[in-house]
Design an enzyme around this catalytic site. Structure first.
Site, PDB file in Angstrom:
ATOM      1  N   CYS B  71      46.727  70.463 100.210  1.00 22.69           N
ATOM      2  CA  CYS B  71      45.638  69.943  99.398  1.00 22.69           C
ATOM      3  C   CYS B  71      44.377  70.784  99.619  1.00 22.69           C
ATOM      4  O   CYS B  71      44.198  71.406 100.681  1.00 22.69           O
ATOM      5  CB  CYS B  71      45.376  68.479  99.771  1.00 22.69           C
ATOM      6  SG  CYS B  71      44.182  67.643  98.701  1.00 22.69           S
ATOM      7  N   ASP B  73      41.558  69.536 100.041  1.00 28.13           N
ATOM      8  CA  ASP B  73      40.721  68.716 100.941  1.00 28.13           C
ATOM      9  C   ASP B  73      40.245  69.542 102.127  1.00 28.13           C
ATOM     10  O   ASP B  73      41.020  70.252 102.783  1.00 28.13           O
ATOM     11  CB  ASP B  73      41.565  67.527 101.411  1.00 28.13           C
ATOM     12  CG  ASP B  73      40.755  66.460 102.148  1.00 28.13           C
ATOM     13  OD1 ASP B  73      40.141  66.801 103.177  1.00 28.13           O
ATOM     14  OD2 ASP B  73      40.767  65.312 101.710  1.00 28.13           O
TER      15      ASP B  73
END
Lengths: 201, 227
Positions: B71, B73
């Site tokens: 991800c 993130d």
């Protein structure tokens, strides 16, 4: 080493050397993230931005793809990049978007090697790198005397500029840039000479 | 404090670190360009100049064994979490670490990365690693049942893993929302692993056993609650 073993032992190393040594940081990060940076970097195994720019967990929301390209706003063809930009700018409210190119980029070499008649021989690669066709055209027009290798180096940087321009086709990016709550920054990491160049869009 | 990963092992690897020391502390208001250049200087001094044989080899080319989908993130960079050294892993990062099915019109970005990694770099393993508290998965689980969307791109993107959302809602309807999201984080990895097989060059590699597909889930929360 067997792959699962490599993954597990790599994780254990992180757990011991990073996670368990910074309990306050990770206690805060489990509640949420508020990175100031969004970074576009190449998927190339040699250019991870956490490593090269020393980003700590929580500092940078990072998208990695072939040749660190940002396509223009297009809800049909490029929703992957669009989703990441929308999330970073609209939800996380990052303050800076960095597009970082690098030396010896295979994607850029592929772009510079596309046949002049536009025919392709790959399922995806050439259609993807064509995002930065304006960079290739500029380099071929202005630096035709250079070797292919030097043309590729120029193209690595011009492609970053094309991506920075493409970022502005996203209304939420354009709005934030105009309000000066968002800065667009270009960068080029040269691992042959060990140098980093940065410039503001 | 423990950090749980669903594929935990006790093996140890070399203590060599390819991460420079944290230079961000006390520099919260640093000019962004200054932050980039000082971060790079730290890397150059502590990593690049300490490994000349590695970096001169890498200057000639890369031959990673891994392709990793992680991800975007900021908390889950796989180089950090899985201790990948420069040259080890070709890494794609996007919202919720999703791999869409083969589609030359809609998903050329992911397709290009998979094609380059499998056909040109000849990686041996593809890892899809999900994570706890994933905003993209939460967005997927929060999508309206009538299919209407309110974002320009996000919902359209995370719909790639709609089958995971449907499976979780069918099989775990009694769970609280956060636990449903945790289940969905893992089911979405399974959807992405299946989607990988829609790429002919991946399918061929898997059938010839020259390519292995691996799922993973990094949980940075659980241990903090349990202490």
């Amino acid at each position: 080493m067997e792959p699962l073993e490599r993954i597990k032992s790599g994780f254990e190393h992180f757990k011991m050397e990073v996670y368990e040594k910074k309990p306050d940081m990770f206690a805060q990060l489990k509640e949420g993230q508020s990175p100031k940076f969004m970074v576009f970097a190449c998927a190339d195994s040699r250019v991870c931005p956490s490593v090269v720019l020393n980003f700590q967990p929580g500092e940078a929301f990072a998208v990695r793809n072939i040749a660190n390209m940002v396509p223009p706003y297009d809800q049909t063809k490029c929703c992957g990049a669009g989703a990441a930009i929308e999330y970073a700018v609209h939800h996380l409210k990052v303050e800076n978007i960095v597009v970082m190119g690098h030396s010896r980029c295979g994607g850029i070499k592929g772009l510079m090697s596309i046949k002049d008649d536009g025919t392709t021989s790959t399922d995806f690669i050439e259609n993807w790198v064509k995002i930065c066709n304006p960079a290739r055209e500029k380099v071929k027009a202005e630096h035709s005397a250079l070797s292919l290798e030097d043309q590729c180096t120029r193209c690595e940087m011009e492609a970053v500029n094309v991506s920075l321009q493409n970022l502005k086709t996203y209304p939420f990016v354009n709005e934030a840039v105009e309000k000066k709550s968002l800065k667009l920054i270009g960068a080029h990491y040269d691992f042959v000479s060990g140098s980093l160049e940065t410039w503001e869009s | 404090m423990r950090c749980r990963c669903f594929f935990v092992a006790i093996h140890r690897i070399s203590k060599t670190s390819f991460l420079a020391k944290d230079s961000s502390r006390g520099q919260k208001e640093m000019d962004p360009v200054e932050r980039l250049t000082s971060g790079f200087e730290r890397f150059k001094k502590e990593v690049y100049e300490n490994n000349p044989p590695l970096f001169s080899q890498l200057a000639q080319g890369q031959s990673p064994k891994f392709l990793v989908f992680a991800c975007a993130d900021s908390r889950v960079c796989p180089s950090v979490v899985l201790s990948f050294q420069p040259g080890e892993a070709f890494i794609v990062r996007n919202i919720a670490n999703m791999v869409p099915p083969y589609d030359q019109t809609r998903y050329s970005g992911v397709g290009a990365a998979v094609e380059y990694a499998v056909v040109h770099l000849k990686v041996e393993y593809i890892v899809v690693i999900g994570h706890s508290r994933c905003g993209g998965i939460k967005g997927l689980m929060s999508m309206k049942e009538d299919g209407t969307t309110s974002s320009d791109f996000i919902e359209e993107w995370v719909k790639i893993c709609l089958p995971a959302m449907e499976k979780v809602k069918a099989e775990h309807s009694a769970l609280p929302f956060t636990d449903q999201c945790t289940q969905c984080e893992k089911e979405a990895v399974n959807i992405s692993l299946e989607n990988l097989k829609t790429y002919p060059f991946v399918r061929e590699g898997v059938e010839k056993t020259t390519l292995k597909l691996i799922g993973a889930h990094y949980d940075f929360v659980a241990a903090c609650n349990n202490g």
